[in-house]
Design a protein around this motif. Structure first.
Motif, mmCIF file in Angstrom:
data_model
loop_
_atom_site.group_PDB
_atom_site.id
_atom_site.type_symbol
_atom_site.label_atom_id
_atom_site.label_comp_id
_atom_site.label_asym_id
_atom_site.label_seq_id
_atom_site.Cartn_x
_atom_site.Cartn_y
_atom_site.Cartn_z
ATOM 1 N N PHE A 48 0.795 -1.229 0.000
ATOM 2 C CA PHE A 48 0.000 0.000 0.000
ATOM 3 C C PHE A 48 0.829 1.282 0.000
ATOM 4 C CE2 PHE A 48 0.006 -0.915 4.655
ATOM 5 C CZ PHE A 48 0.351 0.330 5.165
ATOM 6 N N ILE A 49 2.094 1.236 0.449
ATOM 7 C CA ILE A 49 2.908 2.460 0.416
ATOM 8 C C ILE A 49 3.133 2.942 -1.033
ATOM 9 C CG2 ILE A 49 5.194 3.458 0.927
ATOM 10 C CD1 ILE A 49 3.498 3.378 3.437
ATOM 11 N N PRO A 50 3.481 2.051 -1.985
ATOM 12 C CA PRO A 50 3.614 2.523 -3.370
ATOM 13 C C PRO A 50 2.323 3.156 -3.914
ATOM 14 C CG PRO A 50 4.622 0.363 -3.133
ATOM 15 C CD PRO A 50 3.910 0.646 -1.840
ATOM 16 N N LEU A 51 1.166 2.599 -3.553
ATOM 17 C CA LEU A 51 -0.119 3.176 -3.979
ATOM 18 C C LEU A 51 -0.337 4.542 -3.340
ATOM 19 C CD1 LEU A 51 -2.663 0.225 -3.848
ATOM 20 C CD2 LEU A 51 -1.979 1.585 -5.841
ATOM 21 N N ALA A 52 0.030 4.644 -2.063
ATOM 22 C CA ALA A 52 -0.114 5.919 -1.361
ATOM 23 C C ALA A 52 0.809 6.968 -1.981
ATOM 24 C CB ALA A 52 0.207 5.739 0.120
ATOM 25 N N GLU A 53 1.969 6.530 -2.454
ATOM 26 C CA GLU A 53 2.900 7.462 -3.105
ATOM 27 C C GLU A 53 2.314 7.952 -4.420
ATOM 28 O OE1 GLU A 53 6.400 4.987 -2.963
ATOM 29 O OE2 GLU A 53 7.198 6.074 -1.227
ATOM 30 N N GLU A 54 1.710 7.038 -5.179
ATOM 31 C CA GLU A 54 1.114 7.398 -6.465
ATOM 32 C C GLU A 54 -0.034 8.384 -6.301
ATOM 33 O OE1 GLU A 54 -0.416 4.363 -9.316
ATOM 34 O OE2 GLU A 54 1.435 3.351 -8.706
ATOM 35 N N SER A 55 -0.848 8.168 -5.275
ATOM 36 C CA SER A 55 -2.054 8.980 -5.126
ATOM 37 C C SER A 55 -1.816 10.244 -4.316
ATOM 38 C CB SER A 55 -3.138 8.145 -4.436
ATOM 39 O OG SER A 55 -2.738 7.880 -3.106
ATOM 40 N N GLY A 56 -0.643 10.353 -3.685
ATOM 41 C CA GLY A 56 -0.368 11.518 -2.846
ATOM 42 C C GLY A 56 -0.818 11.339 -1.402
ATOM 43 N N PHE A 57 -1.539 10.247 -1.123
ATOM 44 C CA PHE A 57 -2.026 10.023 0.238
ATOM 45 C C PHE A 57 -0.877 9.758 1.222
ATOM 46 C CE2 PHE A 57 -4.502 7.674 3.561
ATOM 47 C CZ PHE A 57 -5.318 8.739 3.907
ATOM 48 N N ILE A 58 0.307 9.499 0.668
ATOM 49 C CA ILE A 58 1.485 9.273 1.512
ATOM 50 C C ILE A 58 1.775 10.493 2.404
ATOM 51 C CG2 ILE A 58 3.208 10.123 -0.169
ATOM 52 C CD1 ILE A 58 3.645 7.064 2.131
ATOM 53 N N ILE A 59 1.344 11.674 1.974
ATOM 54 C CA ILE A 59 1.577 12.874 2.792
ATOM 55 C C ILE A 59 0.799 12.754 4.112
ATOM 56 C CG2 ILE A 59 1.406 15.406 2.871
ATOM 57 C CD1 ILE A 59 3.377 14.260 0.756
ATOM 58 N N THR A 60 -0.463 12.344 3.988
ATOM 59 C CA THR A 60 -1.286 12.155 5.186
ATOM 60 C C THR A 60 -0.720 11.032 6.055
ATOM 61 O OG1 THR A 60 -3.193 12.815 3.871
ATOM 62 C CG2 THR A 60 -3.662 11.729 5.971
ATOM 63 N N ILE A 61 -0.359 9.920 5.414
ATOM 64 C CA ILE A 61 0.202 8.781 6.151
ATOM 65 C C ILE A 61 1.517 9.189 6.820
ATOM 66 C CG2 ILE A 61 1.285 6.498 5.881
ATOM 67 C CD1 ILE A 61 -0.800 5.784 3.841
ATOM 68 N N GLY A 62 2.367 9.863 6.050
ATOM 69 C CA GLY A 62 3.688 10.237 6.560
ATOM 70 C C GLY A 62 3.594 11.168 7.765
ATOM 71 N N THR A 63 2.649 12.092 7.723
ATOM 72 C CA THR A 63 2.463 13.015 8.850
ATOM 73 C C THR A 63 1.961 12.252 10.070
ATOM 74 O OG1 THR A 63 1.943 14.746 7.271
ATOM 75 C CG2 THR A 63 1.349 15.177 9.561
ATOM 76 N N TRP A 64 1.046 11.318 9.837
ATOM 77 C CA TRP A 64 0.552 10.500 10.951
ATOM 78 C C TRP A 64 1.701 9.692 11.583
ATOM 79 C CZ3 TRP A 64 0.538 5.249 11.940
ATOM 80 C CH2 TRP A 64 -0.150 4.882 13.106
ATOM 81 N N VAL A 65 2.534 9.092 10.731
ATOM 82 C CA VAL A 65 3.661 8.276 11.223
ATOM 83 C C VAL A 65 4.620 9.143 12.044
ATOM 84 C CG1 VAL A 65 5.725 6.963 10.522
ATOM 85 C CG2 VAL A 65 3.522 6.520 9.398
ATOM 86 N N LEU A 66 4.927 10.331 11.517
ATOM 87 C CA LEU A 66 5.823 11.242 12.241
ATOM 88 C C LEU A 66 5.257 11.567 13.620
ATOM 89 C CD1 LEU A 66 8.225 13.350 12.290
ATOM 90 C CD2 LEU A 66 6.618 14.974 11.252
ATOM 91 N N GLU A 67 3.985 11.941 13.657
ATOM 92 C CA GLU A 67 3.375 12.329 14.938
ATOM 93 C C GLU A 67 3.305 11.156 15.914
ATOM 94 O OE1 GLU A 67 -0.274 14.083 13.578
ATOM 95 O OE2 GLU A 67 0.651 16.074 13.416
#
Ligand code: C2E
Ligand code: MG
Ligand code: MG
Length: 249
Positions: A48-67
């Motif tokens: 799912f990370i490659p899909l999140a990267e393609e769709s841009g949703f990785i920004i939301t995921i990445g911020t959640w992971v950081l927090e």
């Protein structure tokens, strides 16, 4: 489904220890995202990370992971069991204009010592727009967070960035560790990487160590630390704490 999972709070972080090859002591931990979906079941980040990267949703995921990772690291800091937590940063996330500010703000809001956060970057980040990348890496280093190169040697290895960028560790990819100690090619790549890292005063973490033979061979080459199923897979925070208490200090 990813958006729904985020709204429903279905993402979790698991923590995989990184231990010293000389004495087995804990030297850090990598946060790995986990998603168990009611309908889809266990979803692998490799899917799912490659899909999140393609769709841009990785920004939301990445911020959640950081927090979430900083929140957990701050809890361990407050209990006098500080441990450096590494998080995986995607290229798209790193390229956001406010990436450095976001990292600074999350550290400050939690009161985490910056040295207890490490950002794992990929080679694909480091080859892009060299000037802007350099500025950003120096701004992050100035904050006091450390940085490593994940999956070293599997992307676009421009070796020139190793001497220019404020990186403190290389993570040797599992694909090179897998064939140790028998595969001649893996032996050559791993020993060259460790030798080069030593010359550049970088630490090395070997990923995906599953056998004692792999561990012993890496130790004989002077590799500092490893991560892998031989010690432990990624664990929920409470299980990781139990393991942390057992590892040599
Ligand atoms: P990675 O950052 O290189 O993480 C190491 C992967 O190897 C993890 O898989 C880990 O569970 C697995 N691993 C560790 N030790 C062993 C071992 O001894 N044997 C084997 N067979 N595997 C081992 P995982 O958790 O499935 O993650 C896969 C990749 O997904 C990660 O590779 C990383 O690139 C990405 N990822 C995971 N979490 C995040 C995240 O929070 N953000 C981003 N952007 N990417 C993430
Ligand atoms: Mg990683
Ligand atoms: Mg890796």
């Amino acid at each position: 489904a990813m958006r729904k999972a985020m709204e429903q709070g279905l993402f979790r972080l698991h923590y995989q220890p990184q231990v010293s090859l000389t004495n087995g002591a804990l030297i850090g931990v990598e946060a790995l995202i986990r998603w168990t979906d009611a309908e889809l079941g266990q979803m692998s980040p490799a899917q799912f990370i490659p899909l999140a990267e393609e769709s841009g949703f990785i920004i939301t995921i990445g911020t959640w992971v950081l927090e979430e990772a900083v929140r957990q690291a701050t809890l361990w800091q407050s209990r006098d069991t500080p441990v450096t937590v590494s998080i995986n940063v995607s290229a798209l996330q790193f390229q956001q204009a406010d990436f450095v500010e976001t990292v600074a703000a999350v550290l400050k809001a939690n009161g985490l010592q910056p040295r207890l956060l490490e950002l794992e970057l990929t080679e694909s980040i480091l080859i892009q727009d060299a000037h802007e990348t350099m500025n950003r890496l120096h701004a992050l280093a100035a904050l006091g967070v450390s940085m490593s190169i994940d999956d070293f040697g599997t992307g676009y290895s421009s070796l020139s960035y190793l001497k220019k960028f404020p990186i403190s560790r290389l993570k040797i990819d599992r694909s090179f560790v897998m064939g140790l100690p028998d595969d001649e090619g893996d032996r050559a790549i791993v020993s060259a990487t460790i030798g080069m890292a030593r010359g550049l005063k970088l630490n090395v973490v070997a990923e995906g160590v599953e056998t004692e033979a792999q561990r012993d061979y890496l130790a004989s080459l002077g590799c500092e630390s490893f991560q892998g199923f031989l010690c432990s897979p990624g664990l929920p925070a409470e299980q990781f704490e139990a393991l942390m208490a057992q590892l040599p200090k």
